[in-house]
Design an enzyme around this catalytic site. Structure first.
Site, PDB file in Angstrom:
ATOM      1  N   GLY A 112       0.835  -1.194   0.000  1.00  0.00           N
ATOM      2  CA  GLY A 112       0.000   0.000   0.000  1.00  0.00           C
ATOM      3  C   GLY A 112       0.868   1.241   0.000  1.00  0.00           C
ATOM      4  O   GLY A 112       1.996   1.235  -0.487  1.00  0.00           O
ATOM      5  N   CYS A 113       0.357   2.282   0.587  1.00  0.00           N
ATOM      6  CA  CYS A 113       1.075   3.555   0.650  1.00  0.00           C
ATOM      7  C   CYS A 113       2.378   3.387   1.435  1.00  0.00           C
ATOM      8  O   CYS A 113       2.379   2.839   2.538  1.00  0.00           O
ATOM      9  CB  CYS A 113       0.190   4.595   1.324  1.00  0.00           C
ATOM     10  SG  CYS A 113       0.997   6.176   1.575  1.00  0.00           S
ATOM     11  N   PHE A 114       3.466   3.871   0.868  1.00  0.00           N
ATOM     12  CA  PHE A 114       4.758   3.704   1.554  1.00  0.00           C
ATOM     13  C   PHE A 114       4.837   4.458   2.863  1.00  0.00           C
ATOM     14  O   PHE A 114       5.625   4.108   3.738  1.00  0.00           O
ATOM     15  CB  PHE A 114       5.954   3.990   0.652  1.00  0.00           C
ATOM     16  CG  PHE A 114       5.982   5.265  -0.141  1.00  0.00           C
ATOM     17  CD1 PHE A 114       5.317   6.414   0.218  1.00  0.00           C
ATOM     18  CD2 PHE A 114       6.719   5.293  -1.320  1.00  0.00           C
ATOM     19  CE1 PHE A 114       5.386   7.579  -0.534  1.00  0.00           C
ATOM     20  CE2 PHE A 114       6.802   6.447  -2.094  1.00  0.00           C
ATOM     21  CZ  PHE A 114       6.131   7.591  -1.688  1.00  0.00           C
ATOM     22  N   TRP A 115       4.022   5.477   3.051  1.00  0.00           N
ATOM     23  CA  TRP A 115       4.023   6.197   4.328  1.00  0.00           C
ATOM     24  C   TRP A 115       3.657   5.255   5.469  1.00  0.00           C
ATOM     25  O   TRP A 115       4.212   5.334   6.557  1.00  0.00           O
ATOM     26  CB  TRP A 115       3.033   7.348   4.315  1.00  0.00           C
ATOM     27  CG  TRP A 115       3.262   8.412   3.297  1.00  0.00           C
ATOM     28  CD1 TRP A 115       4.424   8.720   2.643  1.00  0.00           C
ATOM     29  CD2 TRP A 115       2.275   9.318   2.808  1.00  0.00           C
ATOM     30  NE1 TRP A 115       4.220   9.773   1.780  1.00  0.00           N
ATOM     31  CE2 TRP A 115       2.901  10.158   1.861  1.00  0.00           C
ATOM     32  CE3 TRP A 115       0.932   9.512   3.066  1.00  0.00           C
ATOM     33  CZ2 TRP A 115       2.237  11.171   1.186  1.00  0.00           C
ATOM     34  CZ3 TRP A 115       0.254  10.521   2.405  1.00  0.00           C
ATOM     35  CH2 TRP A 115       0.908  11.343   1.469  1.00  0.00           C
ATOM     36  N   CYS A 116       2.696   4.354   5.223  1.00  0.00           N
ATOM     37  CA  CYS A 116       2.245   3.408   6.250  1.00  0.00           C
ATOM     38  C   CYS A 116       3.332   2.405   6.582  1.00  0.00           C
ATOM     39  O   CYS A 116       3.628   2.164   7.761  1.00  0.00           O
ATOM     40  CB  CYS A 116       1.007   2.650   5.765  1.00  0.00           C
ATOM     41  SG  CYS A 116      -0.433   3.681   5.452  1.00  0.00           S
TER      42      CYS A 116
END
Length: 183
Positions: free
Chosen positions: A14-18
């Protein structure tokens, strides 16, 4: 790398921030870099290009970790339990091939471990795991404003609504694998 006690791991969920926020809390993980890999477009992709879904790249993190402190297998178990590896090309509201669940192995031993963890984790989920296991390809570091995103933006809506619950799950499931200041 010059230090033989250091290894790399690269994966996307998913989103790399997570994924970045999760692994910044794990003991033995020395560095987490958000970036892109697995695409076919020439040159270094930008966030906007990757988000278009046209480059074929996935949003990923690349970890530098000490296998004497945390094993690659434990890293993958944390990865597989802090995102949903059963949804194809999506995590929550983030939809597209750039958000695919994928493990990029750096050597044959990592490939073998990834395949074993994927098999082991299939008992944990009621749906089939769709996580791709692929050889590493060129890793491109994401732009500076995507590095340390959660740490720098904890009060932002996406961070509160999406990342904070993932961190709570990490702390519940893997408290014994966290850096002391996060335990």
């Amino acid at each position: 790398m010059s230090n033989s006690n250091i290894e790399l791991a690269t994966f996307g969920g998913g989103c790399f921030w997570c994924v970045e926020a999760v692994f910044q809390e794990v003991e033995g993980v020395e560095k987490v870099i958000s970036g892109y890999t697995g695409g076919q477009a020439p040159g270094k992709p930008t966030y906007r290009e990757v988000c278009s879904g046209l480059t074929g790249h996935a949003e990923v993190v690349q970890l530098t970790f000490n296998p004497q402190i945390i094993s690659y297998e434990d890293i993958l178990i944390i990865f597989m339990t802090t995102h949903d590896p059963t949804t194809l090309n999506r995590q929550g509201a983030d939809v597209g091939t750039q958000y695919r669940s994928v493990i990029y192995y750096h050597n044959e031993e990592q490939k073998k471990i990834a395949q074993g963890v994927k098999q082991k984790m299939s008992d944990y989920y009621s749906e089939p795991i769709v996580t791709e296991i692929s050889p590493k390809s060129i890793f491109y570091e994401a732009e500076e404003d995507h590095q340390d995103y959660y740490r720098n933006n904890k009060t932002q809506g996406y961070c509160r609504a999406v990342i904070s619950p993932k961190l709570a799950k990490l702390r519940q499931l893997h408290a014994n694998k966290l850096k002391k200041e996060n335990a």
